[in-house]
Each structure stands twice: as C-alpha cells, then as structure tokens.
Design an enzyme around this catalytic site. Structure first.
Site, PDB file in Angstrom:
ATOM      1  N   THR A 228       0.827  -1.199   0.000  1.00  0.00           N
ATOM      2  CA  THR A 228       0.000   0.000   0.000  1.00  0.00           C
ATOM      3  C   THR A 228       0.866   1.255   0.000  1.00  0.00           C
ATOM      4  O   THR A 228       2.097   1.193   0.061  1.00  0.00           O
ATOM      5  CB  THR A 228      -0.907   0.030   1.241  1.00  0.00           C
ATOM      6  OG1 THR A 228      -0.132   0.387   2.401  1.00  0.00           O
ATOM      7  CG2 THR A 228      -1.578  -1.314   1.471  1.00  0.00           C
ATOM      8  N   SER A 229       0.195   2.394  -0.024  1.00  0.00           N
ATOM      9  CA  SER A 229       0.872   3.682   0.202  1.00  0.00           C
ATOM     10  C   SER A 229       0.289   4.317   1.456  1.00  0.00           C
ATOM     11  O   SER A 229       0.260   5.532   1.594  1.00  0.00           O
ATOM     12  CB  SER A 229       0.685   4.611  -1.007  1.00  0.00           C
ATOM     13  OG  SER A 229      -0.708   4.835  -1.248  1.00  0.00           O
TER      14      SER A 229
ATOM     15  N   ASP B 119       5.955  13.298  -4.707  1.00  0.00           N
ATOM     16  CA  ASP B 119       6.422  11.921  -4.766  1.00  0.00           C
ATOM     17  C   ASP B 119       7.910  11.876  -5.077  1.00  0.00           C
ATOM     18  O   ASP B 119       8.661  11.089  -4.494  1.00  0.00           O
ATOM     19  CB  ASP B 119       5.623  11.149  -5.825  1.00  0.00           C
ATOM     20  CG  ASP B 119       5.984   9.675  -5.845  1.00  0.00           C
ATOM     21  OD1 ASP B 119       5.663   8.973  -4.873  1.00  0.00           O
ATOM     22  OD2 ASP B 119       6.601   9.225  -6.838  1.00  0.00           O
TER      23      ASP B 119
ATOM     24  N   LYS C 158      11.207  10.480  -2.662  1.00  0.00           N
ATOM     25  CA  LYS C 158      12.303   9.615  -3.092  1.00  0.00           C
ATOM     26  C   LYS C 158      13.654  10.260  -2.800  1.00  0.00           C
ATOM     27  O   LYS C 158      14.595   9.587  -2.351  1.00  0.00           O
ATOM     28  CB  LYS C 158      12.168   9.315  -4.586  1.00  0.00           C
ATOM     29  CG  LYS C 158      10.923   8.515  -4.942  1.00  0.00           C
ATOM     30  CD  LYS C 158      10.772   8.388  -6.449  1.00  0.00           C
ATOM     31  CE  LYS C 158       9.476   7.689  -6.816  1.00  0.00           C
ATOM     32  NZ  LYS C 158       9.275   7.617  -8.283  1.00  0.00           N
TER      33      LYS C 158
END
Length: 368
Positions: free
Chosen positions: A95-96, A223, A227
């Site tokens: 999941t996120s 997003d 990262k």
C-alpha cells in the site's frame, strides 16, 4: 532443515496481484497466512496457522471455507497475528498507507520483518525513519525497501554498498519520476522538436494511465521529493521532511487549491490549457541556451543542498535523452570524474512486484 517462513500481505492492487502471481512460481515459497485489502482480511486459523492461503486471486481464495474472513484489521492486530506464528514472519506492505507505515516499528520490535515499496515510512518525519531501523535491531528483524526509490533499479543497495566499502558520496542527481520523464521527453525531446502543448500531453497521459488518477499527484513533485528524501537519509544527509527543501510544483498556483474530488480533477484538466504559455516560456528559455528542459532532483552532500524542479540540461546528456525512464547519477570519491549511472523503466505493477520479490527472497534467505 530450513525454518518455515510465515507471510502476511497487505494491499491487492496492481502490484499486490502481480506479486501473488509471482509467489506462486517459487520453488520453496513462504506460508501465506494473511491476505488483506482495504475492507476485508483473509487469514489462516490459529493456533496451527494451517491451512495456508493459496497463491491465487482474492476472489478464488475467499471461496475456501477453511480460512477465516473478517473485516479490515488494525495494524496492531496484524502485527500480533504474524508475531504469534510458529516461525519467522514477514509483512509485505503493497500500500501507500501512512497509518500502516507508522506501525512498522511495532512490527519490527515484535520480530516481524517488513518488505515494502511504501515510501511514506521512510520519507515522513525523520524520527519515524530512525525508529524503523532502531526497532529492526531491537526485534532482530529485517526491513527491505528497495522499491521505494527507482522501482527495481538497485539505487539504495548500490549506495549502501558504496558506503559500506568506504566510498564517500559527493553528489547525486537524477530523474526519479517516470511520469515527468515521459511528459517532458515528449514536450521537449532530446533530439528534434515538438509542438505539443503541455496540457494536451498531460491529458493524454492521464487517459492511458501513465499518470496518477489525479495528475496533480505527479505534477506537484511531492512523490519525487519523497524519493530524494530517502536517498539523502540513506547516505547520511538528515532531512526533516520531504517539504523541508525547495520543490518546484508544475501545478499553476491558480489551480493548486482545487478539490481532490472527481469534480476537482475535471476542473483542473479543463482549466490547465489556460496556462500552457508558462511551460512554453520555460521551453523557450531552455532552447535559447541550446539546452533541454527536464525535471531534476539533486543532493549535494558537502553543502547539504537538496532541490527538485525544472532545469536546463545539456543536449546529448543522459538526462536530455530520457523519455519515460528514470535515471540516477552517483558522484563519489571513486566515481568523481565519471559518475556511476543507473537507468531503467523502474515502475509498473509487474516490475515493482519483481523488485518486491527480490527483496522478499533476500529476507527469507537471511531469516533461514
């Protein structure tokens, strides 16, 4: 005789289903004892944790009368179930979900290892990041999250190997969004030219599933920033949060407050063509310098400077030639003149599932 491994999987979207299919092809698979989606949970009966859940799709698995079906379980309930298994247990989080990510320390302290592509736990507040790894030591468990950066590209493992063998990271730069790589590669190709309008490219990418359902989740750069935050922390640059350094959003400010509802997404897409001139101006500015426009992230270790946004890059460079793939260039003491470059597609359900499987196999080997 090898110890049995007990596995719990949360999340059955594109990645989760592809992962299940790949699990079924293993010669010596773990024992799948918990399978959970957002509203339902399927589990093996306790205390024997048998029979195991078959490696198949959700609907087929739920037809088994010998398995336990229940509503969605809380992370604490899942952790207790896995920790009580008669052997080493692993949670695969597909999941996120931030709530589940915040529970990783609880799993790890109870001896449940974690494999995940979920970026939230490693890019939220630095205290959670530190707690995750401290808890793994405390619980003698393992945490693998290779797919949180670059999909299947071995970015994190490469950085850790360089550092472990005495190298010093100087700088990292790259493109860590396949969507923005694709869009800008079409908007301003490394070779030739394009007259396509930015809004039409975004609209087409959305239609064919190359963006998130709400394209703003790609265009806001968050997003990408998550990262970069993970990369920075892995190489020892402490970043408090992913919004603690400059992140250039490609969402026009006038549209940033629109609702995230279906109507809000529709309004955003309808109004976006009104702001095409801004991206055209950015393209013209790059063209005047005989360069190419790309969305790039960078980390400078000595200055602790981190940033994400549009940059003008040299024609013919690896960054200029991108068209949908991701790339990370690592400059270090050993790779000072010529960087170590990792490049590839990196994303998609099948590919991400493959990266997860590689992490799972490493964890299983170490636990046995």
């Amino acid at each position: 005789m090898t110890q049995p491994i007990y596995l719990g999987i949360v999340g059955l979207g594109g990645v989760g289903n592809a992962f299940l299919e790949q699990l079924g092809r293993l010669r010596d698979p773990p024992r799948l004892v918990l399978l959970a989606r957002s509203t339902r949970t399927l589990s093996s009966p306790t205390p024997a944790y048998s029979p195991c859940i078959p490696f198949t799709d959700w609907e087929t698995a739920t037809r088994s009368s010998s398995l336990i079906q229940s509503n969605a379980l809380l992370p604490a309930e899942i952790a207790k179930f896995l920790a009580s298994a008669p052997g080493r247990a692993i949670l695969v989080d597909n999941t996120s979900d931030l709530i589940l990510a915040k529970a990783y320390p609880m799993f790890l302290r109870q001896g449940v290892s974690v494999v995940t592509p979920n970026k939230k736990g490693f890019s939220e507040d630095i205290s959670l990041f530190n707690d995750i790894f401290a808890s793994a030591v405390q619980g003698n468990s393992l945490i693998y999250h290779q797919c949180t950066v670059g999909g299947t590209l071995p970015v994190l493992s490469t950085l850790r190997d360089l550092i472990a063998t005495g190298d010093e990271i100087i700088r990292i730069e790259g493109v860590l969004s396949g969507t923005l790589s694709l869009l800008l590669g079409q908007f301003m190709p490394g070779y030739g030219s394009s007259d396509a309008q930015w809004s039409s490219l975004v609209s087409h990418a959305k239609e064919i599933g190359h963006t998130e359902p709400d394209p703003r989740d790609d265009l806001n750069g968050l997003d990408f920033a998550r990262k970069l935050t993970i990369l920075a922390r892995v190489i020892g640059v402490e970043v408090a949060r992913p919004d603690s350094f400059p992140v250039e959003s490609l969402i026009p400010a006038e549209l940033s407050s629109l609702s995230s509802s279906a109507d809000g997404i529709t309004e955003f897409m309808t109004r976006l063509p009104n702001y095409d001139d801004r991206m055209n101006m950015a393209k013209d500015a790059a063209r005047k310098q005989d360069k190419v426009l790309r969305y790039v992230g960078s980390i400078n270790v000595s200055t602790r400077a981190i940033k994400v946004g549009l940059e003008h890059v040299e024609k013919g460079s690896p960054l200029a030639n991108l068209h949908g793939s991701q790339i990370v260039s690592i400059y270090s003491k050993r790779y000072a003149a010529s960087p170590l470059v990792l490049q590839g597609g990196g994303g998609g359900g099948e590919i991400t599932a493959m990266g997860l499987m590689a992490d799972l196999l490493k964890v299983m080997e170490r636990l046995r």
